[in-house]
Design an enzyme around this catalytic site. Structure first.
Site, PDB file in Angstrom:
ATOM      1  N   CYS A  93       9.612   1.244   3.331  1.00 44.47           N
ATOM      2  CA  CYS A  93      10.446   0.081   3.638  1.00 44.47           C
ATOM      3  C   CYS A  93      11.891   0.507   3.860  1.00 44.47           C
ATOM      4  O   CYS A  93      12.691  -0.270   4.353  1.00 44.47           O
ATOM      5  CB  CYS A  93      10.355  -0.943   2.523  1.00 44.47           C
ATOM      6  SG  CYS A  93      11.155  -0.379   1.033  1.00 44.47           S
ATOM      7  N   SER A 123       4.837  -7.318   3.154  1.00 40.63           N
ATOM      8  CA  SER A 123       5.392  -7.710   4.446  1.00 40.63           C
ATOM      9  C   SER A 123       6.130  -9.051   4.328  1.00 40.63           C
ATOM     10  O   SER A 123       5.884  -9.832   3.404  1.00 40.63           O
ATOM     11  CB  SER A 123       4.254  -7.830   5.455  1.00 40.63           C
ATOM     12  OG  SER A 123       3.332  -8.789   4.982  1.00 40.63           O
ATOM     13  N   LYS A 162      -1.926  -6.731  -9.769  1.00 40.50           N
ATOM     14  CA  LYS A 162      -2.911  -6.517  -8.702  1.00 40.50           C
ATOM     15  C   LYS A 162      -2.390  -5.448  -7.750  1.00 40.50           C
ATOM     16  O   LYS A 162      -1.398  -5.668  -7.045  1.00 40.50           O
ATOM     17  CB  LYS A 162      -3.152  -7.799  -7.904  1.00 40.50           C
ATOM     18  CG  LYS A 162      -4.246  -7.592  -6.859  1.00 40.50           C
ATOM     19  CD  LYS A 162      -4.297  -8.676  -5.802  1.00 40.50           C
ATOM     20  CE  LYS A 162      -3.459  -8.383  -4.589  1.00 40.50           C
ATOM     21  NZ  LYS A 162      -3.894  -7.217  -3.798  1.00 40.50           N
ATOM     22  N   PHE A 210       0.800  -1.226   0.000  1.00 40.28           N
ATOM     23  CA  PHE A 210       0.000   0.000   0.000  1.00 40.28           C
ATOM     24  C   PHE A 210       0.833   1.277   0.000  1.00 40.28           C
ATOM     25  O   PHE A 210       0.337   2.353  -0.320  1.00 40.28           O
ATOM     26  CB  PHE A 210      -0.955   0.025   1.212  1.00 40.28           C
ATOM     27  CG  PHE A 210      -0.272   0.375   2.511  1.00 40.28           C
ATOM     28  CD1 PHE A 210      -0.013   1.699   2.837  1.00 40.28           C
ATOM     29  CD2 PHE A 210       0.131  -0.613   3.408  1.00 40.28           C
ATOM     30  CE1 PHE A 210       0.633   2.029   4.028  1.00 40.28           C
ATOM     31  CE2 PHE A 210       0.773  -0.296   4.587  1.00 40.28           C
ATOM     32  CZ  PHE A 210       1.026   1.033   4.894  1.00 40.28           C
ATOM     33  N   GLU A 252      -5.288  -3.568  -2.257  1.00 39.84           N
ATOM     34  CA  GLU A 252      -6.719  -3.236  -2.158  1.00 39.84           C
ATOM     35  C   GLU A 252      -6.960  -1.992  -1.311  1.00 39.84           C
ATOM     36  O   GLU A 252      -8.031  -1.399  -1.342  1.00 39.84           O
ATOM     37  CB  GLU A 252      -7.514  -4.432  -1.610  1.00 39.84           C
ATOM     38  CG  GLU A 252      -7.164  -4.894  -0.198  1.00 39.84           C
ATOM     39  CD  GLU A 252      -5.988  -5.887  -0.150  1.00 39.84           C
ATOM     40  OE1 GLU A 252      -5.056  -5.775  -0.974  1.00 39.84           O
ATOM     41  OE2 GLU A 252      -6.016  -6.768   0.730  1.00 39.84           O
ATOM     42  N   GLU A 303       8.901  -4.933  12.907  1.00 38.29           N
ATOM     43  CA  GLU A 303       8.695  -3.803  11.987  1.00 38.29           C
ATOM     44  C   GLU A 303       7.423  -3.081  12.434  1.00 38.29           C
ATOM     45  O   GLU A 303       6.326  -3.645  12.372  1.00 38.29           O
ATOM     46  CB  GLU A 303       8.524  -4.299  10.548  1.00 38.29           C
ATOM     47  CG  GLU A 303       8.261  -3.155   9.589  1.00 38.29           C
ATOM     48  CD  GLU A 303       8.053  -3.589   8.133  1.00 38.29           C
ATOM     49  OE1 GLU A 303       7.338  -4.584   7.898  1.00 38.29           O
ATOM     50  OE2 GLU A 303       8.588  -2.907   7.249  1.00 38.29           O
TER      51      GLU A 303
HETATM   52  P1  NAD Z   1       1.084  -6.838   2.766  1.00 37.56           P
HETATM   53  O1  NAD Z   1       2.080  -7.921   2.846  1.00 37.56           O
HETATM   54  O2  NAD Z   1      -0.042  -6.828   3.736  1.00 37.56           O
HETATM   55  O3  NAD Z   1       0.388  -6.852   1.304  1.00 37.56           O
HETATM   56  C1  NAD Z   1       1.152  -6.815   0.122  1.00 37.56           C
HETATM   57  C2  NAD Z   1       0.325  -7.402  -1.018  1.00 37.56           C
HETATM   58  O4  NAD Z   1       0.099  -8.783  -0.765  1.00 37.56           O
HETATM   59  C3  NAD Z   1      -1.056  -6.781  -1.175  1.00 37.56           C
HETATM   60  O5  NAD Z   1      -1.319  -6.643  -2.544  1.00 37.56           O
HETATM   61  C4  NAD Z   1      -1.988  -7.789  -0.522  1.00 37.56           C
HETATM   62  O6  NAD Z   1      -3.278  -7.807  -1.102  1.00 37.56           O
HETATM   63  C5  NAD Z   1      -1.293  -9.096  -0.792  1.00 37.56           C
HETATM   64  N1  NAD Z   1      -1.503 -10.113   0.256  1.00 37.56           N
HETATM   65  C6  NAD Z   1      -1.790  -9.910   1.569  1.00 37.56           C
HETATM   66  N2  NAD Z   1      -1.847 -11.098   2.234  1.00 37.56           N
HETATM   67  C7  NAD Z   1      -1.583 -12.056   1.311  1.00 37.56           C
HETATM   68  C8  NAD Z   1      -1.504 -13.475   1.375  1.00 37.56           C
HETATM   69  N3  NAD Z   1      -1.700 -14.138   2.515  1.00 37.56           N
HETATM   70  N4  NAD Z   1      -1.223 -14.137   0.233  1.00 37.56           N
HETATM   71  C9  NAD Z   1      -1.007 -13.486  -0.928  1.00 37.56           C
HETATM   72  N5  NAD Z   1      -1.097 -12.146  -1.046  1.00 37.56           N
HETATM   73  C10 NAD Z   1      -1.368 -11.434   0.054  1.00 37.56           C
HETATM   74  O7  NAD Z   1       1.893  -5.468   2.790  1.00 37.56           O
HETATM   75  P2  NAD Z   1       1.350  -3.973   2.963  1.00 37.56           P
HETATM   76  O8  NAD Z   1       0.859  -3.774   4.351  1.00 37.56           O
HETATM   77  O9  NAD Z   1       0.447  -3.619   1.832  1.00 37.56           O
HETATM   78  O10 NAD Z   1       2.696  -3.146   2.738  1.00 37.56           O
HETATM   79  C11 NAD Z   1       3.593  -2.834   3.778  1.00 37.56           C
HETATM   80  C12 NAD Z   1       4.733  -3.827   3.831  1.00 37.56           C
HETATM   81  O11 NAD Z   1       5.443  -3.828   2.596  1.00 37.56           O
HETATM   82  C13 NAD Z   1       5.776  -3.478   4.891  1.00 37.56           C
HETATM   83  O12 NAD Z   1       6.166  -4.663   5.529  1.00 37.56           O
HETATM   84  C14 NAD Z   1       6.926  -2.899   4.081  1.00 37.56           C
HETATM   85  O13 NAD Z   1       8.197  -3.004   4.674  1.00 37.56           O
HETATM   86  C15 NAD Z   1       6.838  -3.723   2.836  1.00 37.56           C
HETATM   87  N6  NAD Z   1       7.494  -3.078   1.716  1.00 37.56           N
HETATM   88  C16 NAD Z   1       8.702  -3.585   1.333  1.00 37.56           C
HETATM   89  C17 NAD Z   1       9.396  -2.994   0.287  1.00 37.56           C
HETATM   90  C18 NAD Z   1      10.735  -3.536  -0.129  1.00 37.56           C
HETATM   91  O14 NAD Z   1      11.302  -3.035  -1.092  1.00 37.56           O
HETATM   92  N7  NAD Z   1      11.277  -4.537   0.547  1.00 37.56           N
HETATM   93  C19 NAD Z   1       8.844  -1.883  -0.380  1.00 37.56           C
HETATM   94  C20 NAD Z   1       7.602  -1.399   0.036  1.00 37.56           C
HETATM   95  C21 NAD Z   1       6.939  -2.020   1.092  1.00 37.56           C
END
Ligand code: NAD
Length: 497
Positions: free
Chosen positions: A286, A231, A178, A154, A181, A393
């Protein structure tokens, strides 16, 4: 485009047409005010299948479209995105809540990735070894593979998809995307620009939804590879699922970035960098610094004094409030009420485990924005290595401060951590800077840089539990993810005369 152009109900974009989904609708909320700005469908696996099939059909023509023609479409998209840059930046703020200058910077990095991908006629060149053996030549052909998929986090609704999307298309693959959401409006607007750029139907597809869509993409037999950012638990699921289904993957996970301050560091510069790194984007980057390690008592004392004063001066506001919208440092809301509750809970836990709340942002009040999810800048001092707030985190505007007696002790704290996305050192010493570059285990290192996020010309990605892949995002590296090396060994006889 106009930010009021976001439709009330978002649609998918499949096979070159905006297509309504039959899935249930979820509210998309402006985190600064709490009001609903759109509704996003939770698409079904059957709808994913239609999108992947459209991408698969398009691939058969797109893979043989000359690379120069492929990037012509990206140049057109670049023009359209540049034209709409400010509208898209405002849309990012509207749905995600970062400051407008931060969203403008996000757009700049998105554009930079698109520019790099436009160099694909140079980047995708293979190689040839004349005389690999007697009368034989060897040739390496970087070939496209098929349909690639991506699901996004997000916190960067525009930039993160562009770590992959333009490279996948330029190399001759087709794509199904995708968005998160929680922030689907930016990609909806970008899909309109992709449509306007005249990309052939099915080359780019957008499917809205939640983990049901991600799962269907990872399990679909016609998807050859998946890029995921989010994450660490979801990155792990992505790595495992893709491995099980025989797909290549890039899974970029969570972070806890350490910033080490040596006694010779210029404290005013350090504090200026720390404020933007820890509290910009409400800590939801991140690459945000979130664990500050002070080397020596005096460093610690000076840092605490200056940093707490600076944190108290940070403006906490709705980033689209005209009074602050051009301020370079505004701490906006976190993404949702659930995120705020989680962050509050972690601050409480930190204090219960012995940390001292030097600045406590839990009671912050933004007048007229009572529906927003605000957490003010928070600094927890006296945090022990391995305490919950050090291990976890937090992904909010919360910095934890640790002490070390020496560079080596600080380095051991950095390297003892599970996450290894970024790490920075502040010093005037070339000796310690060099040791940090070589010995700190993070994927991205900053020397006197608070947010060491590489430009699009260079690879982006962490290490350890922050990164489950071999090939990083962006730049030249990512071309390897979207191509496979076909190696030709050839021999020719003289034709009959
Ligand atoms: P999230 O893991 O909740 O969601 C990421 C994506 O995965 C979304 O599109 C979500 O719909 C999907 N998703 C969620 N649960 C899932 C599952 N069980 N199976 C498959 N898909 C699933 O992450 P978020 O809260 O949207 O974003 C924040 C996180 O992203 C933080 O941990 C941040 O550190 C990380 N992030 C990392 C980087 C990097 O370069 N390493 C960059 C940006 C964000």
């Amino acid at each position: 485009l106009n930010d009021s152009d976001v439709p009330d109900v978002l649609s998918n974009y499949v096979g070159g047409a905006f297509t309504p989904s039959e899935g249930a609708l979820l509210d998309v909320t402006n985190p600064s005010r709490g009001d609903v700005i759109a509704h996003v469908p939770m698409s079904t696996p059957a709808e994913v299948d239609v999108a992947v099939r459209a991408a698969s059909v398009a691939y058969e023509t797109w893979r043989f479209t000359p690379v120069g023609t492929r990037v012509t479409h990206l140049y057109r998209l670049l023009d359209a995105i540049r034209r709409e840059e400010e509208v898209l930046a405002r849309l990012i703020v509207l749905e995600m809540g970062k400051s407008l200058p931060d969203a403008r910077a996000e757009m700049k990095r998105l554009i930079q990735n698109l520019e790099v991908a436009c160099a694909m006629p140079m980047l995708q060149q293979g190689s040839k070894l004349v005389g690999a053996s007697a009368d034989m030549d060897g040739e390496v052909l970087p070939m496209p593979l098929g349909v690639f998929a991506m699901f996004a986090p997000f916190n960067f609704p525009g930039m993160v998809p562009f770590w992959f999307l333009p490279y996948a298309l330029a190399t001759g693959n087709t794509f199904v995307m995708k968005p998160s959401e929680q922030v689907p409006c930016t990609m909806q607007a970008i899909a309109r620009l992709i449509d306007e750029a005249g990309m052939p139907p099915g080359v780019f597809n957008l499917v809205n939804g939640d983990k049901v869509v991600s799962r269907a993409l990872m399990e679909h037999p016609r998807v050859v590879g998946v890029s995921m950012v989010g994450s660490t638990p979801v990155a792990r699921i992505t790595a495992e699922t893709c491995a099980r289904h025989g797909k290549r993957f890039q899974a970029l996970g969570g972070a806890k970035n350490h910033l080490v301050i040596m006694p010779d560091a210029p404290m005013d510069e350090v504090v200026r960098n720390l404020v933007t790194s820890c509290f910009g984007c409400a800590g939801q980057r991140c690459m945000a610094a979130s664990a500050i390690v002070c080397v020596g008592e005096r460093t610690h004392r000076e840092l605490v004094d200056a940093f707490t004063a600076a944190a108290r001066a940070v403006i906490v506001a709705d980033p689209l409030d005209p009074a602050v919208e051009n301020e370079s440092m505004v701490c906006g809301p976190v993404i949702s009420p659930a995120a705020r509750e989680r962050i509050h809970g972690l601050i409480e836990k930190g204090i219960a485990e012995g940390a001292r709340a030097l600045v406590d942002g839990r009671g912050v009040h933004v007048a007229g924005r009572e529906g927003g999810n605000y957490v003010g800048p928070t600094i927890l001092g006296d945090v022990a290595e391995g305490a919950t707030v050090h291990r976890t985190e937090i992904f909010g505007p919360v910095a934890v401060i640790l002490k070390a007696d020496s560079f080596d002790e600080a380095l051991a704290i950095v390297n003892g951590h599970e996450y290894a996305n970024g790490a920075s050192l502040y010093t005037r010493s070339g000796y310690y800077a060099r040791r940090f570059k070589l010995e700190a285990e993070a994927g991205m290192i900053g020397i006197n840089v608070g947010i060491p996020a590489p430009v699009a010309y260079m690879p982006f990605g962490g290490a350890k539990s922050s990164f489950f892949a071999d090939v990083k995002a962006q730049g030249r590296s990512v071309v390897n993810f979207f191509t496979q090396e076909r190696v030709v060994t050839e021999r020719w006889w003289k034709e009959d005369e």
